[in-house]
Design an enzyme around this catalytic site. Structure first.
Site, mmCIF file in Angstrom:
data_model
loop_
_atom_site.group_PDB
_atom_site.id
_atom_site.type_symbol
_atom_site.label_atom_id
_atom_site.label_comp_id
_atom_site.label_asym_id
_atom_site.label_seq_id
_atom_site.Cartn_x
_atom_site.Cartn_y
_atom_site.Cartn_z
ATOM 1 N N ARG A 193 0.822 -1.211 0.000
ATOM 2 C CA ARG A 193 0.000 0.000 0.000
ATOM 3 C C ARG A 193 0.859 1.266 0.000
ATOM 4 N NH1 ARG A 193 -2.967 2.144 4.973
ATOM 5 N NH2 ARG A 193 -4.259 3.828 4.164
ATOM 6 N N HIS A 199 0.212 3.976 -2.900
ATOM 7 C CA HIS A 199 -0.335 5.288 -2.592
ATOM 8 C C HIS A 199 0.631 6.419 -2.933
ATOM 9 C CE1 HIS A 199 -4.037 4.415 0.077
ATOM 10 N NE2 HIS A 199 -3.857 3.443 -0.807
ATOM 11 N N HIS A 209 -5.783 -7.608 -3.255
ATOM 12 C CA HIS A 209 -6.597 -7.756 -2.042
ATOM 13 C C HIS A 209 -6.487 -9.155 -1.452
ATOM 14 C CE1 HIS A 209 -9.570 -4.129 -2.456
ATOM 15 N NE2 HIS A 209 -8.439 -3.818 -1.863
ATOM 16 N N THR A 210 -5.784 -10.007 -2.142
ATOM 17 C CA THR A 210 -5.477 -11.308 -1.537
ATOM 18 C C THR A 210 -4.622 -11.127 -0.285
ATOM 19 O OG1 THR A 210 -4.661 -13.536 -2.026
ATOM 20 C CG2 THR A 210 -3.359 -11.692 -2.844
ATOM 21 N N TRP A 243 -9.831 -10.357 3.153
ATOM 22 C CA TRP A 243 -10.550 -10.746 1.942
ATOM 23 C C TRP A 243 -10.385 -12.239 1.662
ATOM 24 C CZ3 TRP A 243 -8.596 -6.041 2.838
ATOM 25 C CH2 TRP A 243 -9.314 -4.917 2.433
ATOM 26 N N THR A 244 -9.277 -12.809 2.157
ATOM 27 C CA THR A 244 -8.980 -14.206 1.887
ATOM 28 C C THR A 244 -8.626 -14.919 3.190
ATOM 29 O OG1 THR A 244 -6.630 -13.748 1.475
ATOM 30 C CG2 THR A 244 -8.123 -13.659 -0.420
ATOM 31 N N ASP A 291 -1.778 -15.080 -4.085
ATOM 32 C CA ASP A 291 -2.198 -16.033 -5.108
ATOM 33 C C ASP A 291 -3.495 -15.525 -5.713
ATOM 34 O OD1 ASP A 291 -4.109 -16.542 -3.168
ATOM 35 O OD2 ASP A 291 -3.253 -18.471 -2.564
ATOM 36 N N ASP A 323 -14.989 -4.501 -4.804
ATOM 37 C CA ASP A 323 -14.694 -5.907 -5.086
ATOM 38 C C ASP A 323 -15.832 -6.539 -5.880
ATOM 39 O OD1 ASP A 323 -12.299 -5.829 -3.515
ATOM 40 O OD2 ASP A 323 -13.516 -6.035 -1.706
#
Length: 462
Positions: free
Chosen positions: A101, A105, A234-235, A266-267, A274, A309
């Site tokens: 990030r 950013h 986002h994984t 998210w995962t 992955d 998403d």
């Protein structure tokens, strides 16, 4: 996804104000890029207006701050060493998401419609300055700066812009993702006034998610395929309601860490890069979660799905790539690596202009390159090689240390010239010279000889 902003950094508001509402709304934007890292004690960042970035001091402290000089370009050897230090940092702090990030950013403020640098934004190191850190979308990134600053202090020959992008790419690779074809040599901005205006980064919950994503990423010069590929990051990471307003305080996947516990990911394996992000979205779409269940009701689920998403499977153009990446991780890795590299270059000014790759840089000298041979020394003593260089002597040629037999005189009596020459001949005969001390046994023998000669000389004089 957003990290906690240091308490000393943003003042609390007693009542709602435009700035407070702006920070609240923009904090949600922080959830559009991955982040996760143990939060630490709040620090205050002070910035110099004379082209230097200052280190952090504890909140409320008034002590002197050490100035960190901003370099115009980066040293390849130092970048390589910094990369190894970043790998060690990732192993001990699990801060892969927030490092990704940080790089995103810094570069994600780029506007392709503005030609001038640094007004166009992009990867220029401006995120280290307080005005940009205070942008709502950057909530919590001060934690990333606290982690990366010791590496910058250790390697002053690299720019902040390069360091941010190096950390981002290294975090992806160390999390199991593809190798990013990066180039380096980014030039830093030097003044807080050179920071881009707020509002250029994505929002996680806009009214028209697909349209908002296109508005933001098209402004950067990216297309639909690149939008979907980058969303796959986002994984990694988690969102925290106390920081960004999104997600749950904890889930069964985050309550025990690693790193600081809590948040909603998210995962399932939120430190592994992955294509599971796309696989899970495919499953949720098949179960009609994305289109029929409001986001607030999804808080009963353990995994997070934001409006941006859901848009990846609800927008026809995005859905083509999202389904492809859910089925083919190799294709996702390929497209992601290209998109990440492109994002990391946005708006950057390079020195050298074409940049350079760390994989192409080597410190070894070509085998066929011959070094200049030194001129032979005419005299073994008078022209002996000195230890000082020409640069150490203000440009003058190095001068040998003169031989002085008086060093070996007996008492206060000075030896005759003939005796000095004889001692010098003996000294050189045993291997001695002004720049090459004799071995201990030779030195003992010559000192015995000198003592005997000096004794005889004193008898003759008397």
């Amino acid at each position: 996804m957003a990290e906690r902003l240091a308490a000393s950094f943003l003042p609390a508001a007693a009542s709602p104000s435009p700035s407070a509402r702006r920070a609240t709304v923009a904090a949600a934007a922080a959830a559009s890029f991955p982040s996760s890292c143990p939060a630490r004690a709040g620090l205050r960042l002070r910035c110099s207006r004379s082209g230097s970035a200052r280190r952090f001091s504890k909140a409320g402290g008034r002590g002197a701050l050490r100035v960190v000089r901003c370099m115009a370009a980066s040293d390849a050897a130092q970048l390589k060493s910094a990369r190894e230090d970043i790998k060690e940092l990732l192993k001990t702090t699990y801060c892969h998401p927030i490092m990704v990030r940080l790089g995103w950013h810094d570069s994600g403020t780029y506007d392709k419609n503005i030609e001038e640098w640094p007004q166009r934004g992009g990867a220029d190191g401006s995120l280290r300055f307080e005005p940009e850190l205070k942008h709502g979308a950057n909530a919590g990134l001060i934690n990333a700066l606290k982690l990366i600053q010791p590496i910058k202090d250790k390697y002053p020959g690299i720019s902040y812009a390069d360091l941010f992008q190096l950390a981002s790419a290294t975090a992806i690779e160390e999390a199991g993702g593809p190798k990013i074809p990066m180039k380096y040599g980014r030039v830093d901005v030097t003044e807080p006034e050179q920071c881009p205006p707020e509002g250029r980064l994505p929002d996680a919950g806009p009214r028209d998610p697909a349209g908002h994503l296109r508005e933001v990423f098209y402004r950067m010069g990216l297309d639909d395929k690149e939008i979907v590929a980058l969303s796959g990051a986002h994984t990694l990471g988690r969102a925290r309601p106390d920081r960004s307003g999104w997600g749950k305080p904890e889930t069964k996947y985050t309550k025990d860490g690693p790193g600081e516990p809590g948040g909603q990911s998210w995962t399932v394996e939120w430190l592994k890069f992955d294509n599971s992000y796309f696989k899970l979205l495919t499953t949720l779409q098949d179960m009609k979660f994305l289109s029929q269940i409001p986001l607030e009701e999804q808080k009963e689920q353990d995994l997070l799905v934001l409006p941006t998403d859901a848009a990846l499977f609800e927008d026809p153009s995005f859905k083509v790539y999202a389904e492809k990446y859910a089925e083919d991780q190799e294709a996702f890795f390929k497209d992601y690596a290209e998109a990440h590299a492109k994002l990391s270059d946005l708006g950057a000014k390079f020195d050298p202009p074409e940049g350079f790759s760390l994989d192409d840089v080597t410190s070894d000298e070509p085998a066929d390159e011959k070094k200049e041979e030194a001129a032979p020394t005419p005299e073994p003593v008078a022209a002996a090689v000195a230890t000082a260089t020409a640069d150490d002597n203000n440009g003058a040629a190095p001068q040998p240390e003169p031989f002085s037999a008086a060093k070996y005189s007996y008492g206060k009596r000075e030896l005759s010239d003939s005796m000095k020459q004889k001692i010098r001949a003996e000294y050189e005969g045993f291997g001695g010279s002004p720049d090459k001390p004799m071995q201990s046994n030779y030195f003992l023998n010559i000192m015995i000889l000198i003592a005997g000669l000096a004794f005889l000389t004193s008898l003759v004089g008397n």
